[in-house]
Design an enzyme around this catalytic site. Structure first.
Site, PDB file in Angstrom:
ATOM      1  N   HIS A  53       1.017  -1.071  -0.012  1.00 33.17           N
ATOM      2  CA  HIS A  53       0.025   0.092   0.066  1.00 33.17           C
ATOM      3  C   HIS A  53       0.961   1.211  -0.104  1.00 33.17           C
ATOM      4  O   HIS A  53       1.193   1.703   1.139  1.00 33.17           O
ATOM      5  CB  HIS A  53      -0.895  -0.061   1.240  1.00 33.17           C
ATOM      6  CG  HIS A  53      -1.873   1.110   1.251  1.00 33.17           C
ATOM      7  ND1 HIS A  53      -2.937   1.414   2.166  1.00 33.17           N
ATOM      8  CD2 HIS A  53      -1.764   2.238   0.766  1.00 33.17           C
ATOM      9  CE1 HIS A  53      -3.778   2.162   2.051  1.00 33.17           C
ATOM     10  NE2 HIS A  53      -2.929   3.032   1.240  1.00 33.17           N
ATOM     11  N   HIS A  75       1.397   4.730  -2.731  1.00 31.38           N
ATOM     12  CA  HIS A  75       0.764   5.463  -3.930  1.00 31.38           C
ATOM     13  C   HIS A  75       1.920   6.347  -4.311  1.00 31.38           C
ATOM     14  O   HIS A  75       2.720   7.155  -3.881  1.00 31.38           O
ATOM     15  CB  HIS A  75      -0.286   6.517  -3.253  1.00 31.38           C
ATOM     16  CG  HIS A  75      -1.558   6.081  -2.639  1.00 31.38           C
ATOM     17  ND1 HIS A  75      -2.642   5.877  -3.435  1.00 31.38           N
ATOM     18  CD2 HIS A  75      -1.662   5.813  -1.288  1.00 31.38           C
ATOM     19  CE1 HIS A  75      -3.540   5.404  -2.359  1.00 31.38           C
ATOM     20  NE2 HIS A  75      -2.991   5.210  -1.244  1.00 31.38           N
ATOM     21  N   HIS A  98      -9.570   0.961  -0.568  1.00 35.55           N
ATOM     22  CA  HIS A  98      -9.491   1.586   0.658  1.00 35.55           C
ATOM     23  C   HIS A  98     -11.034   1.806   1.230  1.00 35.55           C
ATOM     24  O   HIS A  98     -12.113   2.150   0.579  1.00 35.55           O
ATOM     25  CB  HIS A  98      -9.179   3.142   0.237  1.00 35.55           C
ATOM     26  CG  HIS A  98      -7.711   3.496   0.089  1.00 35.55           C
ATOM     27  ND1 HIS A  98      -7.092   2.727  -0.998  1.00 35.55           N
ATOM     28  CD2 HIS A  98      -6.632   4.142   0.458  1.00 35.55           C
ATOM     29  CE1 HIS A  98      -5.794   3.277  -1.148  1.00 35.55           C
ATOM     30  NE2 HIS A  98      -5.604   3.999   0.023  1.00 35.55           N
ATOM     31  N   GLU A 156     -11.014   3.693   6.659  1.00 36.76           N
ATOM     32  CA  GLU A 156     -10.136   4.720   6.896  1.00 36.76           C
ATOM     33  C   GLU A 156     -10.642   5.877   7.706  1.00 36.76           C
ATOM     34  O   GLU A 156     -10.634   5.936   8.826  1.00 36.76           O
ATOM     35  CB  GLU A 156      -9.168   5.144   5.611  1.00 36.76           C
ATOM     36  CG  GLU A 156      -7.912   6.130   5.712  1.00 36.76           C
ATOM     37  CD  GLU A 156      -7.436   6.628   4.667  1.00 36.76           C
ATOM     38  OE1 GLU A 156      -8.057   6.643   3.507  1.00 36.76           O
ATOM     39  OE2 GLU A 156      -6.267   7.295   4.812  1.00 36.76           O
ATOM     40  N   ASP A 168       1.810   4.106   2.691  1.00 34.27           N
ATOM     41  CA  ASP A 168       0.805   4.915   2.039  1.00 34.27           C
ATOM     42  C   ASP A 168       1.481   6.236   1.394  1.00 34.27           C
ATOM     43  O   ASP A 168       1.470   5.893  -0.162  1.00 34.27           O
ATOM     44  CB  ASP A 168      -0.163   5.430   3.292  1.00 34.27           C
ATOM     45  CG  ASP A 168      -1.464   5.827   2.690  1.00 34.27           C
ATOM     46  OD1 ASP A 168      -1.864   5.611   1.424  1.00 34.27           O
ATOM     47  OD2 ASP A 168      -2.430   6.530   3.451  1.00 34.27           O
ATOM     48  N   ASP A 169       1.453   7.232   1.859  1.00 38.72           N
ATOM     49  CA  ASP A 169       2.322   8.361   1.168  1.00 38.72           C
ATOM     50  C   ASP A 169       3.479   9.040   1.904  1.00 38.72           C
ATOM     51  O   ASP A 169       3.593  10.069   2.430  1.00 38.72           O
ATOM     52  CB  ASP A 169       1.131   9.544   0.982  1.00 38.72           C
ATOM     53  CG  ASP A 169       0.041   8.918   0.379  1.00 38.72           C
ATOM     54  OD1 ASP A 169      -0.206   8.926  -0.916  1.00 38.72           O
ATOM     55  OD2 ASP A 169      -1.069   8.802   1.005  1.00 38.72           O
TER      56      ASP A 169
HETATM   57  N1  ADE Z   1      -4.725   8.502  -2.049  1.00 38.52           N
HETATM   58  C1  ADE Z   1      -3.567   8.740  -1.583  1.00 38.52           C
HETATM   59  N2  ADE Z   1      -3.419   8.546  -0.408  1.00 38.52           N
HETATM   60  C2  ADE Z   1      -4.555   8.194  -0.112  1.00 38.52           C
HETATM   61  C3  ADE Z   1      -5.276   7.779   1.339  1.00 38.52           C
HETATM   62  N3  ADE Z   1      -4.531   7.656   2.138  1.00 38.52           N
HETATM   63  N4  ADE Z   1      -6.590   7.613   1.291  1.00 38.52           N
HETATM   64  C4  ADE Z   1      -7.262   7.775   0.272  1.00 38.52           C
HETATM   65  N5  ADE Z   1      -6.860   8.062  -1.018  1.00 38.52           N
HETATM   66  C5  ADE Z   1      -5.420   8.353  -1.015  1.00 38.52           C
HETATM   67 ZN    ZN Z   2      -3.824   4.755   0.546  1.00 42.04          ZN
END
Ligand code: ADE
Ligand code: ZN
Length: 347
Positions: free
Chosen positions: A22, A24, A202, A205, A283-284
């Site tokens: 996971h 992006h 997703h 969350e 994630d990011d």
């Molecule tokens: N796009 C990038 N990161 C995300 C996240 N944590 N939740 C939903 N969409 C995303």
């Molecule tokens: Zn994500």
């Protein structure tokens, strides 16, 4: 010469081979690269400099993050840009012990600006091929649809991707969760499944546990991304355990986006105690304070897991991947060897 590895659980976890399921790719865009690409492509960012951009990383919700994330993605224009982004991620991931990565990309973010789908895909593939050569990381791409957009636009995006279908490993659903339930995309994901591809989404969350149920029942999701709010509904939690549904949990993301106020309040220990197949992910990472090992450090500081728990998390990451059984067995053998060499027999 033999090098001995400290059996300290944190050192074991930092050095162990692992998969990331996971991440992006647009969320790996570091401020330095964002400004370099902005200059190169003549794109102006709505931030004066790197310091101003970093100052905007004080998020209070998923949407407050997505606003910055989409603004920065505008600097990605050429095939070479996407390749450079991928290589920068893979170098960091490899340094953290990642040997396999299933990487999300958001083509609608780019095609909406006039960037051809092929440019995005080919650039990311260039990076994957070079990353495999340089660091031995195996990687594949999961195309994510943006759930804040109408289903018809997502169906059009899928039609645009279909000529490249053999190069896309799976499909996912991301972006603003609240008010955009999985059921909005029933037709889209029926088509994805008909194409023979695994589906993830997703859910849970920021959205309620009911979205996890919809992602499983309506979309046919094989993994749930985040899913950390499952602990709020005993029936949803019991189902995840019963059906062995993996969750791709991203601890730093969840605290940075205020899903949990502090790491100590994160549902990770409850999920593990219930027997959910949890994996840890970043994630990011450019936006949330670090890559996979930064997540591991933050989790260990909060919860002090033992070696057996770290082994389980890494093993889950391989077992929950969409790789072949043969690939999984090879990676798990490497994981076992890492623990055996440290004198910490796998549990
Ligand atoms: N796009 C990038 N990161 C995300 C996240 N944590 N939740 C939903 N969409 C995303
Ligand atoms: Zn994500």
């Amino acid at each position: 010469m033999t090098v001995s590895i400290s059996p300290d659980p944190l050192n074991l976890a930092l050095g162990m081979p692992k998969a990331e399921l996971h991440v992006h790719i647009e969320g790996t865009l570091e401020p330095e690269l964002a400004f370099a690409l902005a200059r190169r492509n003549g794109v102006s960012l709505p931030y004066a400099d790197e310091a101003a951009l970093k100052a905007a990383y004080a998020f209070d919700s998923l949407q407050s993050f997505l606003d910055v994330y989409y603004a920065c993605a505008a600097v990605l224009v050429t095939r070479a840009d996407f390749c450079e982004l991928m290589l920068a991620y893979l170098e960091r991931a490899a340094a953290d012990g990642v040997i396999h990565a299933e990487i999300f990309f958001d083509p609608q973010t780019h095609t909406a600006r006039g960037i051809p789908f092929a440019t995005v895909l080919e650039g990311l593939e260039d990076g994957l091929a070079e990353g495999a050569r340089r660091w031995g990381v195996s990687g594949c791409l999961i195309l994510c649809f943006l759930r804040h957009l109408p289903e018809d636009e997502c169906l059009a995006a899928l039609a645009g991707a279909e000529p490249f279908i053999g190069r896309i490993h799976g499909f996912g659903l991301d972006s603003s969760e609240r008010g955009h339930p999985p059921s909005k995309f029933a037709r889209l994901f029926a088509r994805c499944r008909a194409l023979g591809k695994p589906v993830v989404a997703h859910a849970g969350e920021e959205g309620p546990p009911a979205y996890i149920t919809e992602a499983l029942d309506v979309l046919g999701a094989l993994r749930i991304d985040h899913g950390v709010r499952a602990v709020e509904d005993a029936a949803v939690l019991a189902r995840l355990v019963r059906e062995g549904i993996p969750l791709t949990v991203c601890p730093l993301s969840n605290t940075r986006l205020c899903v949990f106020k502090t790491m100590a309040e994160h549902s990770l220990p409850q999920l593990l105690a219930a027997g959910v197949r949890v994996t840890l992910n970043s994630d990011d990472p450019a936006y949330f304070g670090g890559y996979l090992n930064a997540n591991i450090r933050a989790v260990q500081a909060a919860f002090g897991f033992d070696a057996a728990t770290w082994y389980r998390l890494a093993r889950n990451s391989f077992e929950a991947s969409f790789a072949t059984d043969e690939e999984k067995a090879g990676w798990i053998a490497r994981l076992d060897a890492w623990f055996a060499e440290a004198g910490a027999a796998p549990a």
